[in-house]
Design a protein around this motif. Structure first.
Motif, PDB file in Angstrom:
ATOM      1  N   ILE A 258       1.505   6.177   7.335  1.00 22.34           N
ATOM      2  CA  ILE A 258       2.758   6.106   6.730  1.00 22.34           C
ATOM      3  C   ILE A 258       2.876   7.167   5.711  1.00 22.34           C
ATOM      4  O   ILE A 258       1.392   7.359   5.246  1.00 22.34           O
ATOM      5  CB  ILE A 258       3.182   4.645   6.563  1.00 22.34           C
ATOM      6  N   VAL A 259       3.202   8.500   5.946  1.00 20.79           N
ATOM      7  CA  VAL A 259       3.009   9.645   4.655  1.00 20.79           C
ATOM      8  C   VAL A 259       4.144   9.491   3.931  1.00 20.79           C
ATOM      9  O   VAL A 259       3.764  10.023   2.460  1.00 20.79           O
ATOM     10  CB  VAL A 259       2.747  10.658   5.791  1.00 20.79           C
TER      11      VAL A 259
ATOM     12  N   THR B  20       4.811  -2.806   4.156  1.00 18.92           N
ATOM     13  CA  THR B  20       4.949  -4.078   3.550  1.00 18.92           C
ATOM     14  C   THR B  20       3.525  -4.612   3.545  1.00 18.92           C
ATOM     15  O   THR B  20       3.805  -5.479   2.114  1.00 18.92           O
ATOM     16  CB  THR B  20       5.744  -4.816   3.704  1.00 18.92           C
ATOM     17  N   GLY B  21       2.759  -4.008   4.223  1.00 15.65           N
ATOM     18  CA  GLY B  21       1.273  -5.160   3.841  1.00 15.65           C
ATOM     19  C   GLY B  21       0.903  -6.056   4.424  1.00 15.65           C
ATOM     20  O   GLY B  21      -0.006  -6.616   5.413  1.00 15.65           O
ATOM     21  N   ALA B  22       2.277  -6.624   5.708  1.00 15.55           N
ATOM     22  CA  ALA B  22       2.736  -7.711   6.663  1.00 15.55           C
ATOM     23  C   ALA B  22       3.107  -7.201   7.930  1.00 15.55           C
ATOM     24  O   ALA B  22       3.816  -5.834   7.635  1.00 15.55           O
ATOM     25  CB  ALA B  22       2.483  -8.852   6.142  1.00 15.55           C
TER      26      ALA B  22
ATOM     27  N   TYR C 198      -4.922  -1.026   6.797  1.00 14.85           N
ATOM     28  CA  TYR C 198      -3.793  -0.949   5.564  1.00 14.85           C
ATOM     29  C   TYR C 198      -3.879  -0.439   4.480  1.00 14.85           C
ATOM     30  O   TYR C 198      -5.294  -0.022   4.050  1.00 14.85           O
ATOM     31  CB  TYR C 198      -3.515  -2.581   5.539  1.00 14.85           C
ATOM     32  N   LYS C 199      -2.871   0.682   4.142  1.00 15.39           N
ATOM     33  CA  LYS C 199      -3.650   1.319   2.494  1.00 15.39           C
ATOM     34  C   LYS C 199      -2.490   0.674   1.329  1.00 15.39           C
ATOM     35  O   LYS C 199      -1.184   0.069   1.781  1.00 15.39           O
ATOM     36  CB  LYS C 199      -3.185   2.149   2.563  1.00 15.39           C
ATOM     37  N   GLN C 200      -3.063   0.197   0.095  1.00 16.75           N
ATOM     38  CA  GLN C 200      -2.274  -0.697  -0.468  1.00 16.75           C
ATOM     39  C   GLN C 200      -0.374  -0.162  -0.974  1.00 16.75           C
ATOM     40  O   GLN C 200      -0.961   1.417  -1.207  1.00 16.75           O
ATOM     41  CB  GLN C 200      -3.075  -1.087  -1.794  1.00 16.75           C
ATOM     42  N   GLY C 201       0.345  -0.421  -0.696  1.00 18.47           N
ATOM     43  CA  GLY C 201       1.666   0.588  -1.655  1.00 18.47           C
ATOM     44  C   GLY C 201       2.699   0.767  -0.056  1.00 18.47           C
ATOM     45  O   GLY C 201       3.247   1.704  -0.514  1.00 18.47           O
ATOM     46  N   GLY C 202       1.740   0.675   1.560  1.00 17.25           N
ATOM     47  CA  GLY C 202       2.070   0.957   2.282  1.00 17.25           C
ATOM     48  C   GLY C 202       1.466   2.700   2.834  1.00 17.25           C
ATOM     49  O   GLY C 202       1.254   2.962   3.884  1.00 17.25           O
ATOM     50  N   VAL C 203       2.027   3.630   2.055  1.00 15.70           N
ATOM     51  CA  VAL C 203       2.034   5.351   2.390  1.00 15.70           C
ATOM     52  C   VAL C 203      -0.265   4.708   2.460  1.00 15.70           C
ATOM     53  O   VAL C 203      -0.890   4.386   2.310  1.00 15.70           O
ATOM     54  CB  VAL C 203       2.092   5.878   1.317  1.00 15.70           C
TER      55      VAL C 203
END
Length: 162
Positions: free
Chosen positions: A123-124, A90-92, A43-48
């Motif tokens: 996710i780009v 969304t991080g989940a 995961y990356k903070q903010g989704g991207v």
């Protein structure tokens, strides 16, 4: 539609049956022509920048030309990783929280029947309900040089309320 633990892929057909699906999963069932056995996520903070990586096996049921897999089997894998990657924005992990709206696939190299390859989705871009994904189907490791068999760009539309 019920709780789903992605780590138990051998259970997916039972889960699907109990939750209203009519058939087996195209890329995750034990008898699928091409089978993605599992996924792992970073995961990356903010989704991207979130990355999903999996291992897939191209069985003899995916064969088209003698000894090689059908391009549609590669495209199915790209559709699957694009969808699952978007479900993580969304991080989940929110399974089936959206729909693949577009998949643009470029087939680069044939895949021999029986091959195991790495599939990667990233996710780009994320704007509202739209999530853009870049994906690759790769043989080899990053530090040893990779053979890219397939790339794809995809767009997933998240369901309202997710």
């Amino acid at each position: 539609a019920g709780d789903y633990d992605k780590s138990g892929e051998e259970e997916i057909d039972g889960y699907r049956s109990k939750n209203g699906w009519k058939g087996t999963d195209l890329c995750h069932s034990g008898n699928s022509p091409v089978r993605i056995s599992h996924y792992g996520v970073q995961y990356k903070q903010g989704g991207v920048g979130t990355v999903l990586t999996g291992i897939c096996h191209f069985t003899s049921n995916a064969e088209s030309h003698a000894g090689f897999c059908h391009g549609g089997s590669m495209t199915s894998v790209m559709d699957d990783v694009i969808g699952w990657t978007a479900f993580l924005v969304t991080g989940a992990c929110l399974p089936w929280s959206g729909f693949t709206a577009q998949v643009n696939v470029s087939l680069k190299r044939p895949i021999a029947v029986g091959s195991y390859l790495k599939v990667v989705g990233k996710i780009v871009k994320w704007e509202g309900r739209k999530v853009w994904i870049h994906s690759q189907l790769i043989l080899g490791e990053e530090n040893e040089g990779e053979d890219i068999h397939c790339t794809a760009e995809g767009l997933v539309i998240l369901k309202r309320g997710n």
